[in-house]
Design a protein around this motif. Sequence first.
Motif, PDB file in Angstrom:
ATOM      1  N   GLN A  76      -6.011   0.460   9.563  1.00 27.68           N
ATOM      2  CA  GLN A  76      -7.320  -0.153   9.812  1.00 27.68           C
ATOM      3  C   GLN A  76      -7.761  -0.981   8.607  1.00 27.68           C
ATOM      4  O   GLN A  76      -8.289  -2.076   8.759  1.00 27.68           O
ATOM      5  CB  GLN A  76      -8.364   0.920  10.117  1.00 27.68           C
ATOM      6  CG  GLN A  76      -8.216   1.536  11.477  1.00 27.68           C
ATOM      7  CD  GLN A  76      -9.207   2.668  11.717  1.00 27.68           C
ATOM      8  OE1 GLN A  76      -9.987   3.036  10.852  1.00 27.68           O
ATOM      9  NE2 GLN A  76      -9.146   3.239  12.915  1.00 27.68           N
ATOM     10  N   LYS A  77      -7.520  -0.447   7.412  1.00 28.36           N
ATOM     11  CA  LYS A  77      -7.905  -1.143   6.180  1.00 28.36           C
ATOM     12  C   LYS A  77      -7.242  -2.516   6.098  1.00 28.36           C
ATOM     13  O   LYS A  77      -7.846  -3.481   5.633  1.00 28.36           O
ATOM     14  CB  LYS A  77      -7.501  -0.278   4.984  1.00 28.36           C
ATOM     15  CG  LYS A  77      -7.633  -0.938   3.638  1.00 28.36           C
ATOM     16  CD  LYS A  77      -7.208   0.055   2.559  1.00 28.36           C
ATOM     17  CE  LYS A  77      -6.346  -0.597   1.538  1.00 28.36           C
ATOM     18  NZ  LYS A  77      -5.885   0.322   0.509  1.00 28.36           N
ATOM     19  N   TRP A  78      -5.976  -2.618   6.557  1.00 30.11           N
ATOM     20  CA  TRP A  78      -5.232  -3.875   6.468  1.00 30.11           C
ATOM     21  C   TRP A  78      -5.298  -4.685   7.761  1.00 30.11           C
ATOM     22  O   TRP A  78      -4.526  -5.622   7.952  1.00 30.11           O
ATOM     23  CB  TRP A  78      -3.772  -3.606   6.109  1.00 30.11           C
ATOM     24  CG  TRP A  78      -3.641  -3.167   4.699  1.00 30.11           C
ATOM     25  CD1 TRP A  78      -3.508  -1.884   4.239  1.00 30.11           C
ATOM     26  CD2 TRP A  78      -3.663  -3.992   3.540  1.00 30.11           C
ATOM     27  NE1 TRP A  78      -3.443  -1.871   2.873  1.00 30.11           N
ATOM     28  CE2 TRP A  78      -3.534  -3.160   2.418  1.00 30.11           C
ATOM     29  CE3 TRP A  78      -3.786  -5.372   3.341  1.00 30.11           C
ATOM     30  CZ2 TRP A  78      -3.518  -3.646   1.121  1.00 30.11           C
ATOM     31  CZ3 TRP A  78      -3.766  -5.854   2.051  1.00 30.11           C
ATOM     32  CH2 TRP A  78      -3.639  -5.002   0.954  1.00 30.11           C
ATOM     33  N   ASP A 113       0.852  -1.191   0.000  1.00 32.30           N
ATOM     34  CA  ASP A 113       0.000   0.000   0.000  1.00 32.30           C
ATOM     35  C   ASP A 113       0.883   1.235   0.000  1.00 32.30           C
ATOM     36  O   ASP A 113       2.092   1.153   0.296  1.00 32.30           O
ATOM     37  CB  ASP A 113      -0.940   0.023   1.215  1.00 32.30           C
ATOM     38  CG  ASP A 113      -2.274   0.694   0.898  1.00 32.30           C
ATOM     39  OD1 ASP A 113      -2.310   1.609   0.028  1.00 32.30           O
ATOM     40  OD2 ASP A 113      -3.287   0.306   1.493  1.00 32.30           O
ATOM     41  N   SER A 116      -6.707  -3.535  14.098  1.00 27.04           N
ATOM     42  CA  SER A 116      -5.907  -2.704  13.194  1.00 27.04           C
ATOM     43  C   SER A 116      -4.502  -3.266  13.037  1.00 27.04           C
ATOM     44  O   SER A 116      -3.939  -3.841  13.974  1.00 27.04           O
ATOM     45  CB  SER A 116      -5.839  -1.273  13.750  1.00 27.04           C
ATOM     46  OG  SER A 116      -5.172  -0.424  12.869  1.00 27.04           O
TER      47      SER A 116
END
Length: 178
Positions: A117-119, A96, A130
């Motif tokens: 948080q996305k990952w 990312d 997270s």
Amino acid sequence: LILVDMDDNPYLDARTKKRALAGLTKEEKEARKSGRFVHFAGMIYDEFSRNFHVIPEIREVPPTARVYVGIDPGMRHMAAVVWCYLTPEDTLVQFDELALQGHTVKQVAEAIKLVNQKWGQKTESGAIVSLHPDWYVIDPSARNIVHQTGRSDQMEFTDHGVVTILGQNSVTAGINRV
């Protein structure tokens, strides 16, 4: 203009010349061996191939992966952040990135937390935790004190929950290491 080639020096033996030129690019060899003025521009890694070096997008970070985040906190220029991990085969996988123009340290830190948080990883209970990178590595210039505030960007990142260590800033050392 007088050019002097390494071969013009009778005191250098073939083994010494070979060792001195080992590992240099074609342009670097031309400059070092022949004394020519060479314009170094373009890609740092001429051998880069999208087909070989770019892998399909990943959907999740392996649970045992050690994650490293690199931060170049440009305020006047673009701030850049990359997320990476090493595979067991010692391959660096960048999964990312952020590129933020005109953002404050607080805004960059908030964006970093959103990517973490996305990952995030699912726990056995199904809750999402997270991502917690092992290291946040920041450009060493981030330790410089801003005279108007008396603080550094590194201190500001810490204030906003992103604790960093200083990276090694030598371009040549970095390229050689990669």
